[in-house]
Design an enzyme around this catalytic site. Sequence first.
Site, PDB file in Angstrom:
ATOM      1  N   GLY A 241     -41.508  39.256   6.726  1.00 19.63           N
ATOM      2  CA  GLY A 241     -42.859  39.021   6.232  1.00 19.63           C
ATOM      3  C   GLY A 241     -43.137  37.664   5.624  1.00 19.63           C
ATOM      4  O   GLY A 241     -44.287  37.368   5.300  1.00 19.63           O
ATOM      5  N   GLU A 275     -35.141  40.859   7.205  1.00 19.72           N
ATOM      6  CA  GLU A 275     -35.567  40.930   8.618  1.00 19.72           C
ATOM      7  C   GLU A 275     -36.649  39.887   8.922  1.00 19.72           C
ATOM      8  O   GLU A 275     -37.749  40.241   9.340  1.00 19.72           O
ATOM      9  CB  GLU A 275     -36.146  42.323   8.914  1.00 19.72           C
ATOM     10  N   PRO A 276     -36.380  38.618   8.737  1.00 21.33           N
ATOM     11  CA  PRO A 276     -37.432  37.628   8.994  1.00 21.33           C
ATOM     12  C   PRO A 276     -37.657  37.400  10.478  1.00 21.33           C
ATOM     13  O   PRO A 276     -36.708  37.384  11.260  1.00 21.33           O
ATOM     14  CB  PRO A 276     -36.879  36.357   8.344  1.00 21.33           C
ATOM     15  N   GLY A 277     -38.908  37.261  10.867  1.00 14.54           N
ATOM     16  CA  GLY A 277     -39.232  36.909  12.247  1.00 14.54           C
ATOM     17  C   GLY A 277     -39.891  35.545  12.248  1.00 14.54           C
ATOM     18  O   GLY A 277     -39.284  34.512  12.501  1.00 14.54           O
ATOM     19  N   TYR A 318     -56.262  38.144  15.171  1.00 11.46           N
ATOM     20  CA  TYR A 318     -56.124  38.120  13.707  1.00 11.46           C
ATOM     21  C   TYR A 318     -56.986  37.051  13.049  1.00 11.46           C
ATOM     22  O   TYR A 318     -56.756  36.703  11.893  1.00 11.46           O
ATOM     23  CB  TYR A 318     -54.673  37.833  13.307  1.00 11.46           C
ATOM     24  N   CYS A 345     -62.402  35.535  31.397  1.00 11.42           N
ATOM     25  CA  CYS A 345     -63.810  35.933  31.336  1.00 11.42           C
ATOM     26  C   CYS A 345     -64.091  36.831  30.135  1.00 11.42           C
ATOM     27  O   CYS A 345     -64.352  38.031  30.283  1.00 11.42           O
ATOM     28  CB  CYS A 345     -64.196  36.617  32.632  1.00 11.42           C
ATOM     29  N   TYR A 373     -44.786  35.190  17.696  1.00 11.98           N
ATOM     30  CA  TYR A 373     -45.885  36.089  18.093  1.00 11.98           C
ATOM     31  C   TYR A 373     -46.883  35.396  19.022  1.00 11.98           C
ATOM     32  O   TYR A 373     -48.090  35.607  18.922  1.00 11.98           O
ATOM     33  CB  TYR A 373     -46.599  36.646  16.853  1.00 11.98           C
TER      34      TYR A 373
HETATM   35  N1  LLP Z   1     -39.341  44.016  10.094  1.00  9.94           N
HETATM   36  C1  LLP Z   1     -40.253  44.905  10.512  1.00  9.94           C
HETATM   37  C2  LLP Z   1     -39.976  46.335  10.373  1.00  9.94           C
HETATM   38  C3  LLP Z   1     -41.465  44.461  11.063  1.00  9.94           C
HETATM   39  O1  LLP Z   1     -42.363  45.353  11.462  1.00  9.94           O
HETATM   40  C4  LLP Z   1     -41.724  43.070  11.189  1.00  9.94           C
HETATM   41  C5  LLP Z   1     -42.975  42.587  11.772  1.00  9.94           C
HETATM   42  C6  LLP Z   1     -40.724  42.176  10.757  1.00  9.94           C
HETATM   43  C7  LLP Z   1     -39.556  42.689  10.202  1.00  9.94           C
HETATM   44  C8  LLP Z   1     -40.884  40.693  10.868  1.00  9.94           C
HETATM   45  O2  LLP Z   1     -41.968  40.218  10.146  1.00  9.94           O
HETATM   46  P1  LLP Z   1     -42.211  38.640   9.975  1.00  9.94           P
HETATM   47  O3  LLP Z   1     -41.040  38.097   9.178  1.00  9.94           O
HETATM   48  O4  LLP Z   1     -42.252  38.051  11.307  1.00  9.94           O
HETATM   49  O5  LLP Z   1     -43.483  38.547   9.251  1.00  9.94           O
HETATM   50  N2  LLP Z   1     -48.209  39.916  15.618  1.00  9.94           N
HETATM   51  C9  LLP Z   1     -48.490  39.612  14.227  1.00  9.94           C
HETATM   52  C10 LLP Z   1     -47.321  39.921  13.326  1.00  9.94           C
HETATM   53  C11 LLP Z   1     -46.859  41.346  13.416  1.00  9.94           C
HETATM   54  C12 LLP Z   1     -45.659  41.637  12.571  1.00  9.94           C
HETATM   55  C13 LLP Z   1     -45.125  43.003  12.843  1.00  9.94           C
HETATM   56  N3  LLP Z   1     -43.936  43.335  12.142  1.00  9.94           N
HETATM   57  C14 LLP Z   1     -48.929  38.159  14.130  1.00  9.94           C
HETATM   58  O6  LLP Z   1     -49.022  37.489  15.161  1.00  9.94           O
HETATM   59  O7  LLP Z   1     -49.239  37.671  13.048  1.00  9.94           O
END
Ligand code: LLP
Length: 418
Positions: A241, A275-277, A318, A345, A373
């Site tokens: 997050g 769990e960083p994405g 978003y 379109c 994303y």
């Molecule tokens: N762990 C879990 C259980 C999650 O559901 C997520 C993201 C993460 C970790 C990683 O979160 P991050 O560190 O990336 O914030 N498509 C959206 C973001 C959706 C995130 C869903 N879950 C966007 O483009 O902003």
Amino acid sequence: MMTNFFQERNGTLYAEEVALPDIAERFGTPCYVYSRAALTAAAHEFHTALDGTVDLVCYAVKANGNLAILNLLARLGCGFDIVSGGELARVLAAGGDPAKTVFSGVGKTVAEMEAALHAGILCFNVESAAELSALAATAARLGKVAPVSFRVNPDVDAKTHPYISTGLKENKFGVSFDEAQMLYRQAAALSSLRVTGVDMHIGSQITELAPYREAAEKLLQLVKALEADGIVLEHIDIGGGLGVRYRDEQPIPLTVFAQMLRDVFAGRSERLFMEPGRRLVADAGVLLTRILYLKPGASKNFAVVDAAMTDLIRPVLYEAWHPVWAVTKNAAGNEKIWDIVGPVCESSDFLAQARPLALREGDLLAVGVAGAYAMVMGSNYNARPRACEVMVDGDEITMIRAREKIEKLWESEQILQK
Ligand code: LLP
């Protein structure tokens, strides 16, 4: 604002040592361009700032699942957070370690549970009582013991966009604190399950520390209550997050985040996971696109580019703001206010709105902070093949995903015989 890895030199935008027009020439557009140095720096920053605090950084595959990226992050010491059998298969194909992989998600199927048990993953982040029964039965049938953590919903407001907020009680994610204790007792009593941890994930693109602290403190209370009940956990996973800067946001420094964790979990012996994405990959990518046509008008000026919402859906989904940079400075041109739109379109097909830019037809644009994303949320709407992806490493370029072939789009379709 450009980053250290995407910089302007003599009026042209570079990815590391490679001029973006060279990439467009060789690979065509739209094209995602990633910087290996940026990915490496992001992983190092996590490992350095959280050293001695967080034991395992599980990269959330959903942010960008390209095999080259997963492989690189695995080599840099990351584990993975997956949410489907498809992501598990990707991690395995990329050489990721299943023993460092956690499985999140509200809707794991029995087939996905089986695959994860066979692979020997680190743990299942279970999100409901019903899922727990299915997992217990599946593990028993296979003669295996499933490692289990419950995803609890701490009911805090992460103060982010409602579509990417997950830690409020009205969200579909996790189990409530009240429910959790009973579920832990149930799980502990089953021989096909082994209770190993607890986890949370309160939302995405979070730039305030307070909701994290509040949630972590609540999590700790639960851990202590469980301990009093004779249930001792091995790990605490605080989810992902962490936000990044798209425009003017102030991301939480990782060192500040680490200090908060040390404060909250002082004296505890559980291993901490994250769990960083987005924070690992967002800054490492740009979407390179070419202007097809300029349509100046009475009320709005449109620059029609060859990338579309099928390549980057975040702006419309978003209301996300991504920086847009002219790849080559147009010294002669006058600045105007442009909407950058795609060929799809739909009026919702825009990448950016109201941007002051000096543009010419045929110019290249780079949409920044597009490593997370972006490509992964691409689609084939309007029968558009998905973009290609390249990785830059110094002055080297590797195509890490070829542009999708048109014939592939209907490969699994069938014309009726009569
Ligand atoms: N762990 C879990 C259980 C999650 O559901 C997520 C993201 C993460 C970790 C990683 O979160 P991050 O560190 O990336 O914030 N498509 C959206 C973001 C959706 C995130 C869903 N879950 C966007 O483009 O902003």
